[in-house]
Design a protein around this motif. Structure first.
Motif, PDB file in Angstrom:
ATOM      1  N   ARG A   1      -5.485   8.343  -7.577  1.00 44.20           N
ATOM      2  CA  ARG A   1      -4.317   7.505  -7.295  1.00 44.20           C
ATOM      3  C   ARG A   1      -4.262   6.303  -8.239  1.00 44.20           C
ATOM      4  O   ARG A   1      -3.203   5.957  -8.766  1.00 44.20           O
ATOM      5  CB  ARG A   1      -4.360   7.018  -5.848  1.00 44.20           C
ATOM      6  N   SER A   2      -5.400   5.676  -8.479  1.00 49.00           N
ATOM      7  CA  SER A   2      -5.453   4.517  -9.376  1.00 49.00           C
ATOM      8  C   SER A   2      -5.180   4.925 -10.825  1.00 49.00           C
ATOM      9  O   SER A   2      -4.552   4.178 -11.578  1.00 49.00           O
ATOM     10  CB  SER A   2      -6.818   3.833  -9.274  1.00 49.00           C
ATOM     11  N   ILE A   3      -5.666   6.095 -11.208  1.00 46.37           N
ATOM     12  CA  ILE A   3      -5.419   6.575 -12.571  1.00 46.37           C
ATOM     13  C   ILE A   3      -3.924   6.773 -12.796  1.00 46.37           C
ATOM     14  O   ILE A   3      -3.377   6.361 -13.827  1.00 46.37           O
ATOM     15  CB  ILE A   3      -6.202   7.886 -12.826  1.00 46.37           C
ATOM     16  N   TRP A   4      -3.274   7.406 -11.821  1.00 44.24           N
ATOM     17  CA  TRP A   4      -1.826   7.600 -11.943  1.00 44.24           C
ATOM     18  C   TRP A   4      -1.093   6.264 -11.960  1.00 44.24           C
ATOM     19  O   TRP A   4      -0.182   6.066 -12.757  1.00 44.24           O
ATOM     20  CB  TRP A   4      -1.316   8.454 -10.773  1.00 44.24           C
ATOM     21  N   ARG A   5      -1.496   5.363 -11.097  1.00 47.70           N
ATOM     22  CA  ARG A   5      -0.774   4.100 -10.946  1.00 47.70           C
ATOM     23  C   ARG A   5      -0.977   3.154 -12.120  1.00 47.70           C
ATOM     24  O   ARG A   5      -0.030   2.495 -12.563  1.00 47.70           O
ATOM     25  CB  ARG A   5      -1.217   3.418  -9.643  1.00 47.70           C
ATOM     26  N   HIS A   6      -2.203   3.081 -12.639  1.00 48.67           N
ATOM     27  CA  HIS A   6      -2.519   2.065 -13.641  1.00 48.67           C
ATOM     28  C   HIS A   6      -2.632   2.602 -15.072  1.00 48.67           C
ATOM     29  O   HIS A   6      -2.551   1.816 -16.021  1.00 48.67           O
ATOM     30  CB  HIS A   6      -3.837   1.364 -13.272  1.00 48.67           C
ATOM     31  N   VAL A   7      -2.837   3.905 -15.219  1.00 45.21           N
ATOM     32  CA  VAL A   7      -3.042   4.459 -16.560  1.00 45.21           C
ATOM     33  C   VAL A   7      -1.892   5.368 -16.986  1.00 45.21           C
ATOM     34  O   VAL A   7      -1.310   5.185 -18.059  1.00 45.21           O
ATOM     35  CB  VAL A   7      -4.385   5.238 -16.628  1.00 45.21           C
ATOM     36  N   VAL A   8      -1.570   6.332 -16.137  1.00 42.34           N
ATOM     37  CA  VAL A   8      -0.629   7.381 -16.542  1.00 42.34           C
ATOM     38  C   VAL A   8       0.830   6.928 -16.436  1.00 42.34           C
ATOM     39  O   VAL A   8       1.567   6.917 -17.434  1.00 42.34           O
ATOM     40  CB  VAL A   8      -0.859   8.656 -15.702  1.00 42.34           C
ATOM     41  N   LEU A   9       1.252   6.554 -15.223  1.00 41.13           N
ATOM     42  CA  LEU A   9       2.673   6.273 -14.998  1.00 41.13           C
ATOM     43  C   LEU A   9       3.232   5.135 -15.850  1.00 41.13           C
ATOM     44  O   LEU A   9       4.349   5.262 -16.386  1.00 41.13           O
ATOM     45  CB  LEU A   9       2.920   5.996 -13.511  1.00 41.13           C
ATOM     46  N   PRO A  10       2.529   4.006 -16.010  1.00 41.86           N
ATOM     47  CA  PRO A  10       3.104   2.936 -16.847  1.00 41.86           C
ATOM     48  C   PRO A  10       3.434   3.408 -18.265  1.00 41.86           C
ATOM     49  O   PRO A  10       4.485   3.066 -18.818  1.00 41.86           O
ATOM     50  CB  PRO A  10       2.001   1.867 -16.854  1.00 41.86           C
ATOM     51  N   GLN A  11       2.539   4.192 -18.858  1.00 41.65           N
ATOM     52  CA  GLN A  11       2.781   4.664 -20.219  1.00 41.65           C
ATOM     53  C   GLN A  11       3.883   5.721 -20.268  1.00 41.65           C
ATOM     54  O   GLN A  11       4.749   5.687 -21.151  1.00 41.65           O
ATOM     55  CB  GLN A  11       1.495   5.254 -20.795  1.00 41.65           C
ATOM     56  N   VAL A  12       3.855   6.640 -19.316  1.00 43.77           N
ATOM     57  CA  VAL A  12       4.852   7.710 -19.313  1.00 43.77           C
ATOM     58  C   VAL A  12       6.249   7.153 -19.089  1.00 43.77           C
ATOM     59  O   VAL A  12       7.216   7.559 -19.757  1.00 43.77           O
ATOM     60  CB  VAL A  12       4.502   8.758 -18.230  1.00 43.77           C
ATOM     61  N   LEU A  13       6.385   6.215 -18.163  1.00 47.95           N
ATOM     62  CA  LEU A  13       7.702   5.645 -17.870  1.00 47.95           C
ATOM     63  C   LEU A  13       8.267   4.902 -19.075  1.00 47.95           C
ATOM     64  O   LEU A  13       9.461   4.990 -19.363  1.00 47.95           O
ATOM     65  CB  LEU A  13       7.612   4.718 -16.656  1.00 47.95           C
ATOM     66  N   VAL A  14       7.411   4.162 -19.792  1.00 46.51           N
ATOM     67  CA  VAL A  14       7.881   3.443 -20.985  1.00 46.51           C
ATOM     68  C   VAL A  14       8.312   4.434 -22.061  1.00 46.51           C
ATOM     69  O   VAL A  14       9.360   4.277 -22.693  1.00 46.51           O
ATOM     70  CB  VAL A  14       6.786   2.503 -21.520  1.00 46.51           C
ATOM     71  N   ARG A  15       7.523   5.461 -22.270  1.00 46.69           N
ATOM     72  CA  ARG A  15       7.841   6.437 -23.310  1.00 46.69           C
ATOM     73  C   ARG A  15       9.088   7.253 -22.978  1.00 46.69           C
ATOM     74  O   ARG A  15       9.824   7.668 -23.881  1.00 46.69           O
ATOM     75  CB  ARG A  15       6.646   7.381 -23.519  1.00 46.69           C
TER      76      ARG A  15
END
Length: 221
Positions: A130-144
């Motif tokens: 959950r933390s990986i998705w919230r802090h690592v994956v989603l922020p980068q994917v949403l910006v891109r």
């Protein structure tokens, strides 16, 4: 019947006021679609056979049928199953349902651009999924994916016009009412088109500002 510019101008205030309904409906549908689309994307990454098969059928249905048919299903078919929805609720549900699939497809494509090493490093540090998705994956994917998500948002804004067929009073239905009352359809419909252009320009402009802030924040982080 010539185009009366003064009548065209007189329709704009009423149409602009009606556009607030389109804007509210679009914002609500986009927000719901984004949340559901993120959830659908995460669910697909678990690669559960029956679940992914069901999602594939859902995606094929949404991509293979017109949005108008989906709106009719939510408004006319669901009541037959005992689920009565008001026109606005049915309209938002249909728009969200449709956009959710495209948001998921956009985010899934964005996931492919991430460096797997980041996820491996986060896992090695002991972060929960959950933390990986919230802090690592989603922020980068949403910006891109933001430019493509903005394009999807403009499609949702334009899709709100279809809700006029289920009696939702918005820009297009207001223009139709004005045309019926004046027997002059040209000016109100041109006015409705102009209002939608302005709405989508506002959405695109706001998204560009958001993208700049996110990029700046990412660089300074």
């Amino acid at each position: 019947m010539g185009f009366k510019f003064d009548y065209f101008l007189s329709t704009l205030p009423t149409l602009a006021w009606a556009a607030l309904s389109n804007l509210r409906l679009a914002i609500l549908a986009i927000a719901i679609a984004l949340v559901l689309g993120i959830g659908l994307t995460i669910l697909r990454t678990y690669k559960i056979g029956p679940v992914n098969a069901a999602i594939a059928v859902l995606i094929s249905f949404v991509r293979g049928t017109p949005l108008l048919i989906q709106i009719f299903i939510f408004f006319y078919v669901l009541p037959a199953a005992g689920l009565n929805l008001s026109p606005m609720v049915a309209g938002v549900a249909a728009l969200s349902f449709n956009s959710m699939v495209f948001v998921s497809e956009i985010l899934r494509a964005g996931l492919g651009t991430l460096d797997p090493g980041q996820i491996e490093a986060a896992t090695a540090l002991g972060l929960e999924p959950r933390s990986i998705w919230r802090h690592v994956v989603l922020p980068q994917v949403l910006v891109r994916c933001l430019p493509v998500l903005v394009n999807e948002s403009t499609i949702v804004v334009k899709g709100t016009a279809l809700l006029s067929v289920i009696t939702v009073v918005e820009v297009l239905r207001t223009a139709q009412q004005m045309a019926s009352a004046s027997y002059r359809p040209f000016e109100p419909l041109v006015g409705a088109a102009a209002v939608f252009v302005v709405l989508n320009l506002l959405v695109s402009g706001g998204a560009r500002l958001l993208e700049r802030r996110l990029v700046t924040r990412t660089r300074t982080a």
